[in-house]
Design a protein around this motif. Sequence first.
Motif, PDB file in Angstrom:
ATOM      1  N   PHE A   1       0.634  -1.445   0.064  1.00  0.00           N
ATOM      2  CA  PHE A   1       0.097  -0.173   0.330  1.00  0.00           C
ATOM      3  C   PHE A   1       0.776   1.185   0.151  1.00  0.00           C
ATOM      4  O   PHE A   1       0.652   2.326   0.175  1.00  0.00           O
ATOM      5  CB  PHE A   1      -1.075   0.355   1.315  1.00  0.00           C
ATOM      6  CG  PHE A   1      -2.156  -0.482   1.086  1.00  0.00           C
ATOM      7  CD1 PHE A   1      -2.403  -1.822  -0.157  1.00  0.00           C
ATOM      8  CD2 PHE A   1      -2.318  -1.543   2.356  1.00  0.00           C
ATOM      9  CE1 PHE A   1      -3.412  -2.873   0.121  1.00  0.00           C
ATOM     10  CE2 PHE A   1      -3.720  -2.148   2.330  1.00  0.00           C
ATOM     11  CZ  PHE A   1      -3.942  -2.762   0.765  1.00  0.00           C
ATOM     12  N   HIS A   2       2.133   0.944  -0.126  1.00  0.00           N
ATOM     13  CA  HIS A   2       3.143   1.936   0.549  1.00  0.00           C
ATOM     14  C   HIS A   2       2.810   2.648   1.453  1.00  0.00           C
ATOM     15  O   HIS A   2       2.503   4.042   1.556  1.00  0.00           O
ATOM     16  CB  HIS A   2       3.132   3.430  -1.049  1.00  0.00           C
ATOM     17  CG  HIS A   2       3.871   2.449  -2.104  1.00  0.00           C
ATOM     18  ND1 HIS A   2       5.436   2.627  -2.636  1.00  0.00           N
ATOM     19  CD2 HIS A   2       3.711   1.508  -3.229  1.00  0.00           C
ATOM     20  CE1 HIS A   2       5.682   1.203  -3.379  1.00  0.00           C
ATOM     21  NE2 HIS A   2       4.420   0.984  -4.063  1.00  0.00           N
ATOM     22  N   ARG A   3       1.533   2.575   2.608  1.00  0.00           N
ATOM     23  CA  ARG A   3       2.022   3.118   4.094  1.00  0.00           C
ATOM     24  C   ARG A   3       2.805   3.162   5.212  1.00  0.00           C
ATOM     25  O   ARG A   3       3.270   1.879   5.009  1.00  0.00           O
ATOM     26  CB  ARG A   3       0.087   3.186   4.208  1.00  0.00           C
ATOM     27  CG  ARG A   3      -0.796   3.572   2.803  1.00  0.00           C
ATOM     28  CD  ARG A   3      -1.661   3.383   3.810  1.00  0.00           C
ATOM     29  NE  ARG A   3      -3.208   3.290   2.094  1.00  0.00           N
ATOM     30  CZ  ARG A   3      -3.593   5.028   2.187  1.00  0.00           C
ATOM     31  NH1 ARG A   3      -3.701   5.678   3.359  1.00  0.00           N
ATOM     32  NH2 ARG A   3      -4.215   5.334   1.447  1.00  0.00           N
ATOM     33  N   ILE A   4       2.832   3.672   6.234  1.00  0.00           N
ATOM     34  CA  ILE A   4       2.814   3.224   7.399  1.00  0.00           C
ATOM     35  C   ILE A   4       2.315   3.438   8.883  1.00  0.00           C
ATOM     36  O   ILE A   4       1.780   4.130   8.144  1.00  0.00           O
ATOM     37  CB  ILE A   4       4.366   4.034   7.435  1.00  0.00           C
ATOM     38  CG1 ILE A   4       4.924   2.656   8.495  1.00  0.00           C
ATOM     39  CG2 ILE A   4       4.470   5.219   7.719  1.00  0.00           C
ATOM     40  CD1 ILE A   4       6.935   3.245   8.869  1.00  0.00           C
ATOM     41  N   GLU A   5       2.752   2.965   9.679  1.00  0.00           N
ATOM     42  CA  GLU A   5       1.664   3.484  10.763  1.00  0.00           C
ATOM     43  C   GLU A   5       2.081   4.052  11.586  1.00  0.00           C
ATOM     44  O   GLU A   5       2.793   4.062  11.361  1.00  0.00           O
ATOM     45  CB  GLU A   5       0.974   1.914  11.546  1.00  0.00           C
ATOM     46  CG  GLU A   5       0.117   1.992  12.666  1.00  0.00           C
ATOM     47  CD  GLU A   5      -0.165   1.080  13.707  1.00  0.00           C
ATOM     48  OE1 GLU A   5      -0.796   0.897  14.281  1.00  0.00           O
ATOM     49  OE2 GLU A   5      -0.041   0.320  13.277  1.00  0.00           O
TER      50      GLU A   5
ATOM     51  N   ILE B   1      -1.173   3.688  -2.449  1.00  0.00           N
ATOM     52  CA  ILE B   1      -1.371   4.753  -3.011  1.00  0.00           C
ATOM     53  C   ILE B   1      -0.176   5.422  -4.370  1.00  0.00           C
ATOM     54  O   ILE B   1      -0.099   7.030  -4.793  1.00  0.00           O
ATOM     55  CB  ILE B   1      -1.046   6.320  -2.026  1.00  0.00           C
ATOM     56  CG1 ILE B   1       0.940   5.628  -1.689  1.00  0.00           C
ATOM     57  CG2 ILE B   1      -1.558   5.776  -0.889  1.00  0.00           C
ATOM     58  CD1 ILE B   1       1.684   6.777  -2.485  1.00  0.00           C
ATOM     59  N   GLN B   2       0.247   4.075  -4.941  1.00  0.00           N
ATOM     60  CA  GLN B   2       0.585   3.897  -6.062  1.00  0.00           C
ATOM     61  C   GLN B   2       0.006   2.433  -6.929  1.00  0.00           C
ATOM     62  O   GLN B   2      -0.206   1.651  -6.261  1.00  0.00           O
ATOM     63  CB  GLN B   2       2.108   3.330  -6.009  1.00  0.00           C
ATOM     64  CG  GLN B   2       3.111   4.685  -5.201  1.00  0.00           C
ATOM     65  CD  GLN B   2       3.578   5.719  -6.358  1.00  0.00           C
ATOM     66  OE1 GLN B   2       3.032   5.582  -7.725  1.00  0.00           O
ATOM     67  NE2 GLN B   2       3.814   6.943  -5.203  1.00  0.00           N
ATOM     68  N   PRO B   3      -0.130   3.356  -8.195  1.00  0.00           N
ATOM     69  CA  PRO B   3       0.443   5.217  -8.530  1.00  0.00           C
ATOM     70  C   PRO B   3      -1.072   6.027  -7.834  1.00  0.00           C
ATOM     71  O   PRO B   3      -2.006   4.804  -7.009  1.00  0.00           O
ATOM     72  CB  PRO B   3      -0.532   4.554 -10.401  1.00  0.00           C
ATOM     73  CG  PRO B   3      -1.564   3.309 -10.394  1.00  0.00           C
ATOM     74  CD  PRO B   3      -0.937   2.455  -9.525  1.00  0.00           C
ATOM     75  N   PRO B   4      -0.778   6.723  -8.365  1.00  0.00           N
ATOM     76  CA  PRO B   4      -1.691   7.946  -6.994  1.00  0.00           C
ATOM     77  C   PRO B   4      -3.234   7.664  -7.360  1.00  0.00           C
ATOM     78  O   PRO B   4      -3.483   7.620  -8.413  1.00  0.00           O
ATOM     79  CB  PRO B   4      -0.840   8.974  -7.199  1.00  0.00           C
ATOM     80  CG  PRO B   4      -0.017   9.303  -8.554  1.00  0.00           C
ATOM     81  CD  PRO B   4      -0.224   7.662  -9.058  1.00  0.00           C
ATOM     82  N   PRO B   5      -3.975   7.050  -6.778  1.00  0.00           N
ATOM     83  CA  PRO B   5      -4.971   7.292  -6.584  1.00  0.00           C
ATOM     84  C   PRO B   5      -5.823   8.383  -6.807  1.00  0.00           C
ATOM     85  O   PRO B   5      -5.802   9.690  -6.645  1.00  0.00           O
ATOM     86  CB  PRO B   5      -5.998   6.387  -5.293  1.00  0.00           C
ATOM     87  CG  PRO B   5      -4.799   7.305  -3.892  1.00  0.00           C
ATOM     88  CD  PRO B   5      -3.208   7.387  -5.478  1.00  0.00           C
TER      89      PRO B   5
END
Length: 260
Positions: free
Chosen positions: A204-208, A241-245
């Motif tokens: 997801f290209h995220r982090i908590e 978030i990749q590609p940018p939503p």
Amino acid sequence: MSASARLRNLSHAKTGALVVAAVFAACFCAPHAVAQGSAADYAAIIAAADRTDADRQTDQRRDPLKLLDFAAPRPGMTVLDMGAGGGYSTELMARAVAPSGVVYGQNPADQGERAKTRFEARGKTPAGKNIVALARPFDDPLPSDVHDLDLITFLFFYHDTTYMAVDRAEMNRKLYAALKPGGILVIADHSARPGDGTSVGKTFHRIEESALRHEVETAGFKFVAAGDFWRHPEDSRDFSIQPPPNKPVDEFVLKFQKPN
């Protein structure tokens, strides 16, 4: 007491009162004046005629004035921009610390050619003359002779280090050691769901947020403040978030300090 003496005393009293009033005015009004001046300077940086159209388009998404206000770069500072990518934020910092400051832009040696080309092009412009490119690992981002930094920025790249061959504990120790006492570290990233921790960095290209904060504080940093200017609580945080939503993404911004 004669009439003339009374007039002299009255005059002295009025003068003293005016001096006291002036001192109070200076004390209470000066910080406001400085803040207004800083905001005006940042606005001028963003409005500079020599910025590229591509950067101006990114401004629409990033609203960089809020980041500059939060990070507070100043002329003469020495700054490290971690995961600089194509250099969008690196150049903003370089403009803010000019003419006597310097910004080191770190990217890994295997950086993609497109971003590398954009970054190198910035260094050939007047606005990029105080940018120093560093092709170095995340967990060893600086040469040994670079230290006593005023500010480190790490924008939207920390999550990538969770799936790369990076020793994040060592990385954070190196960042801590590179700052001068009282120096500031600003990290922004895409928010993951509670419980996701560092497990969705690649998917997801995220982090908590809490996981990132724990790792940074373990290195010795003191949490100072959080910026809510990129928050989107309506984000379900269950997509990449990749590609940018084509929908809002919740992003946190955290400020840490190396204790004096």
